[in-house]
Scaffold this active site. Structure first.
Site, PDB file in Angstrom:
ATOM      1  N   LYS A  79       8.942  -1.415  -2.353  1.00  0.00           N
ATOM      2  CA  LYS A  79       8.462  -0.796  -1.122  1.00  0.00           C
ATOM      3  C   LYS A  79       9.453   0.286  -0.707  1.00  0.00           C
ATOM      4  O   LYS A  79      10.673   0.094  -0.795  1.00  0.00           O
ATOM      5  CB  LYS A  79       8.344  -1.881  -0.041  1.00  0.00           C
ATOM      6  CG  LYS A  79       7.785  -1.427   1.296  1.00  0.00           C
ATOM      7  CD  LYS A  79       7.668  -2.643   2.213  1.00  0.00           C
ATOM      8  CE  LYS A  79       7.056  -2.274   3.552  1.00  0.00           C
ATOM      9  NZ  LYS A  79       6.871  -3.483   4.404  1.00  0.00           N
ATOM     10  N   SER A 154       2.581  -4.165   6.247  1.00  0.00           N
ATOM     11  CA  SER A 154       2.926  -2.789   5.935  1.00  0.00           C
ATOM     12  C   SER A 154       3.263  -2.548   4.461  1.00  0.00           C
ATOM     13  O   SER A 154       3.471  -1.395   4.045  1.00  0.00           O
ATOM     14  CB  SER A 154       4.141  -2.356   6.777  1.00  0.00           C
ATOM     15  OG  SER A 154       5.266  -3.181   6.514  1.00  0.00           O
ATOM     16  N   SER A 178       3.851  -8.620   6.915  1.00  0.00           N
ATOM     17  CA  SER A 178       3.740  -7.407   6.099  1.00  0.00           C
ATOM     18  C   SER A 178       3.814  -7.644   4.595  1.00  0.00           C
ATOM     19  O   SER A 178       3.518  -6.741   3.822  1.00  0.00           O
ATOM     20  CB  SER A 178       4.826  -6.400   6.497  1.00  0.00           C
ATOM     21  OG  SER A 178       4.529  -5.839   7.747  1.00  0.00           O
TER      22      SER A 178
END
Length: 541
Positions: A79, A154, A178
């Site tokens: 990420k 996210s 997330s």
């Protein structure tokens, strides 16, 4: 062989036996990324040159008998909040569009030490917060099961990339779901480890109190393998906790006969009623656990909204502080959805933050009673995924989600697929455990996974197909219903915080202001002056 269909464990076995070269595997996945990612938007940066270099080195080491373990030669993604030396770490934001770190994050370094190959940096909602925004430098990720639908956030790129077979494993982060949200919407496995088990050093922070770093993979076994590589104490992380590390993969073998499972049914039936397809899937999953020999019964915890109040007041205050200087100097460089969550934090006051921290401690104490009675807790995840163009920023303030409570209680939480909706989108469930009892949570998830066939289903993507257009609508800020007292209060507090907002930014603040102020009011309960917050202290190393 379709290399993209291999699980991490399967690929590792072939690489160890020298039946698959890391370079061959890496090249196959890089080719798949080139063909399919234009549909998915999973990557912000593809590190092809570095990946081939690392894969070649891994192959040479293995040929010389220097096998490091199950991640040696395995392609992974990060990420784009994980620092990577010399490689853009954007946070998905225009604010960090030129941020090139000098050092790797602790987890990045650990993956490299385990022999992993970095394919690239994956899409994230802005600074691991906000929702799917179309006003950022990179368009939002698409769900591989239906490209017009949401991946969850996210860790959006991590979820999309793993589900689409672009890589076998990735790291995400979880502050309020997330990791688990994208895992649920994308039909994969995601683990939020116990707070403090995996270092956050070198990872762009969202909330110091609630941030967790963890793996996202196709299977529970793969999650266990990635966790083994990244777990461990790190003095550079103020929240890191020293704890013995078990063999997470070995723990999967024990089965779950006699395991005590408490079902938090009220989460999906009362607190936030779930889609009918998910309710059916949850009932079916409970029957699977019973057939496997687990002792299953319903139980109750606090209403989810209590955890949302605690989490939001603390976390939004922290992320507001983290980005304060940029919010004052360049608010226009942030996306609408990020601002819709962070700007109302200027309305929280010091007594609200301390009250939330005190309530945090109460919730943790209450959870301990459930942990003493049950080995794991079971509740719903998300699903089916909504369309991208139906996203509303204000939903963040209006309702909780099934993942927030376990961020507040800080123990491990595993998300895995438990079926599909009638229109073919994944559904998910969540297994929550005692702090540092990842082995039991993983064992329960693995047993369920082995008893069902959901993990064998994969999204069907057509190479070269055009990305279907999505036209977001109805998410413009609307402050027309805000009363004058609330309006004046919010704008005065914003000015006192040093914010200089244009009309649109002021509307973004005002739209959410009634909900933020109501949240602060709910947390202001009568308390004993001796009541302590949920804090820990140690001297920094």
């Amino acid at each position: 062989m379709d290399l993209h269909t291999l699980t991490l464990a399967e690929a590792a076995k072939l690489i160890e036996a020298r039946k698959l070269s890391p370079l061959e595997y890496t090249d196959a996945l890089l080719q798949r990324i080139a063909v399919l990612d234009p549909q998915l938007n999973a990557f912000i940066t593809v590190t092809a040159e570095l990946a081939r270099k690392q894969a070649k080195q891994a192959g040479q080491e293995i040929a010389k008998g220097k096998y490091r373990g199950p991640l040696h030669g395995i392609p992974v993604g990060l990420k784009d909040i994980y620092n990577t030396r010399g490689i853009l770490t954007s946070g998905g934001s225009r604010v960090c569009i030129d941020n090139i770190p000098d050092e790797d994050a602790a987890t990045t370094r650990k993956l490299y030490e385990a022999g992993a190959v970095l394919l690239g940096k994956l899409q994230t909602h802005e600074f691991a917060h906000g929702g799917p925004s179309f006003d950022l430098p990179w368009p939002p990720s698409r769900n591989p099961w239906n490209l017009e639908h949401f991946t969850g956030g996210s860790s959006s790129g991590s979820g999309a990339a793993v589900a689409a077979g672009l890589l076998p494993g990735a790291l995400g982060s979880d502050t309020g779901g997330s990791i688990r949200g994208p895992a649920s919407f994308c039909g994969i496995v995601g683990l939020m480890p116990t707070y403090g088990l995996v270092s956050r050093a070198g990872v762009i922070p969202n909330s110091f109190t609630f941030d967790h770093c963890g793996p996202m993979t196709r299977t529970v076994e793969d999650c266990a393998l990635m966790l083994q590589a990244i777990a461990g104490y790190d003095a550079r992380d103020a929240g890191s906790i020293e704890h013995p590390l078990p063999d997470y993969r070995a723990a999967l073998k024990a089965g779950i006969k006699g395991l005590k499972i408490g079902v938090l049914r009220h989460y999906w039936e009362e607190d936030l009623p779930a889609h009918e397809d998910l309710r059916r899937a949850m009932n079916d999953a409970i029957e699977v656990f019973k057939k496997l020999g687990a002792k299953v019964e319903d139980c109750r915890a606090r209403p989810m909204m209590d955890s949302l109040d605690v989490k939001v007041i603390i976390a939004e205050s922290e992320i507001f502080s983290i980005h304060y200087q940029d919010l004052v100097e360049r608010p226009g460089d942030f996306g609408r959805d990020f601002l819709g969550r962070i700007l109302p934090a200027c309305l929280f006051q010091a007594p609200d933050y301390v009250a939330a921290a005190r309530e945090h401690r109460r919730i943790i104490a209450e959870a301990r009673m459930l942990y003493e009675k049950y080995d794991v807790l079971l509740t719903a995840g998300f699903g089916p995924a909504p369309r991208l163009d139906t996203h509303k920023t204000l939903n963040f303030w209006q309702r909780s989600n099934v993942f927030t409570p376990s961020n507040v209680t800080a123990g491990p939480a595993l998300e895995l697929c438990n079926g599909f909706s009638q229109n073919g989108l994944p559904l998910g469930m969540q297994l929550i455990g005692r702090p540092f009892d990842e082995p039991t949570v993983l064992r329960a998830g693995h047993a369920y996974e082995q008893a069902t066939t959901w993990r064998s289903q994969r999204p069907q993507l057509t190479p070269g197909a055009a990305q279907p257009p999505v036209h977001p609508k109805g998410n413009e800020p609307d402050a027309s219903g805000v009363d004058n007292i609330t309006r004046d209060t919010a704008l005065i507090m914003a000015r006192r915080a040093g914010l200089k907002l244009n009309d649109e930014q002021a509307a973004i603040l005002l739209e959410a202001a009634p909900y933020a102020l109501a949240m602060a009011q709910r947390i202001r309960r009568k308390r004993n002056r001796m009541e302590e917050p949920a804090l820990v202290f140690r001297f920094p190393d």
